[in-house]
Design a protein around this motif. Structure first.
Motif, PDB file in Angstrom:
ATOM      1  N   ALA A  38     -39.026   6.201  -8.314  1.00 49.19           N
ATOM      2  CA  ALA A  38     -37.739   6.285  -8.881  1.00 49.19           C
ATOM      3  C   ALA A  38     -37.392   5.737 -10.252  1.00 49.19           C
ATOM      4  O   ALA A  38     -36.556   6.188 -11.059  1.00 49.19           O
ATOM      5  N   ALA A  39     -37.859   4.592 -10.550  1.00 49.84           N
ATOM      6  CA  ALA A  39     -37.569   3.858 -11.599  1.00 49.84           C
ATOM      7  C   ALA A  39     -38.421   3.939 -12.869  1.00 49.84           C
ATOM      8  O   ALA A  39     -38.477   3.510 -13.683  1.00 49.84           O
ATOM      9  N   SER A  40     -39.367   4.970 -12.267  1.00 46.31           N
ATOM     10  CA  SER A  40     -40.307   5.231 -13.333  1.00 46.31           C
ATOM     11  C   SER A  40     -41.251   4.266 -14.005  1.00 46.31           C
ATOM     12  O   SER A  40     -41.660   4.124 -15.134  1.00 46.31           O
ATOM     13  N   LYS A  41     -41.963   3.355 -13.115  1.00 50.19           N
ATOM     14  CA  LYS A  41     -42.619   1.839 -13.366  1.00 50.19           C
ATOM     15  C   LYS A  41     -43.894   2.333 -12.693  1.00 50.19           C
ATOM     16  O   LYS A  41     -44.395   1.447 -11.704  1.00 50.19           O
ATOM     17  N   GLN A  42     -44.775   3.276 -12.910  1.00 51.85           N
ATOM     18  CA  GLN A  42     -45.920   3.455 -12.205  1.00 51.85           C
ATOM     19  C   GLN A  42     -45.746   3.427 -10.871  1.00 51.85           C
ATOM     20  O   GLN A  42     -45.041   4.075 -10.433  1.00 51.85           O
ATOM     21  N   THR A  43     -46.861   3.082  -9.952  1.00 49.54           N
ATOM     22  CA  THR A  43     -46.869   3.104  -8.795  1.00 49.54           C
ATOM     23  C   THR A  43     -47.044   1.816  -7.950  1.00 49.54           C
ATOM     24  O   THR A  43     -47.528   0.902  -8.495  1.00 49.54           O
ATOM     25  N   LYS A  44     -46.705   1.560  -6.734  1.00 50.64           N
ATOM     26  CA  LYS A  44     -46.698   0.486  -5.995  1.00 50.64           C
ATOM     27  C   LYS A  44     -48.169   0.206  -5.868  1.00 50.64           C
ATOM     28  O   LYS A  44     -48.282  -1.157  -6.305  1.00 50.64           O
TER      29      LYS A  44
END
Length: 115
Positions: A38-44
């Motif tokens: 949702a934050a558009s910061k790659q993936t966990k």
């Protein structure tokens, strides 16, 4: 005597770097996976792999080599860019009330003094 002081300083810096990258790794583990998207910061999983590599590199290599500096940069990027964005999405402020409300807010919204 001077070399012992320098070695002591480097060991303290190395310990601080290990703790910093370890904190970032644990923080990345406890965040929700959908908040990263949702934050558009790659993936966990991406951040877990990057921060785990940074932690291991900081653990194994001396602080004056090249690899721990790369790990430090990755950890700093997570802490100043990814972590605040993911915390904002997931609402995990940890300080006071979530949502950033005023101290005069009631359970159903802000109190406006009967106006």
């Amino acid at each position: 005597m001077l070399m012992q002081g320098f070695a002591g300083l480097m060991s303290l810096l190395s310990l601080a770097l290990i703790l910093f990258s370890g904190f970032a790794l644990v923080d990345a583990m406890i965040r929700r996976e959908d908040a990263y998207r949702a934050a558009s910061k790659q993936t966990k999983p991406f951040w877990l792999i990057i921060l785990a590599i940074a932690f291991v590199v900081n653990w194994l290599f001396p602080i004056l080599s090249f690899l721990p500096i790369i790990g430090l940069v990755a950890t700093i990027v997570y802490m100043v860019d990814v972590r605040p964005a993911v915390r904002q999405i997931s609402g995990g402020g940890g300080r006071g009330r979530s949502g950033g409300g005023s101290s005069s807010d009631g359970p159903y919204g802000p109190y406006n003094g009967g106006r």
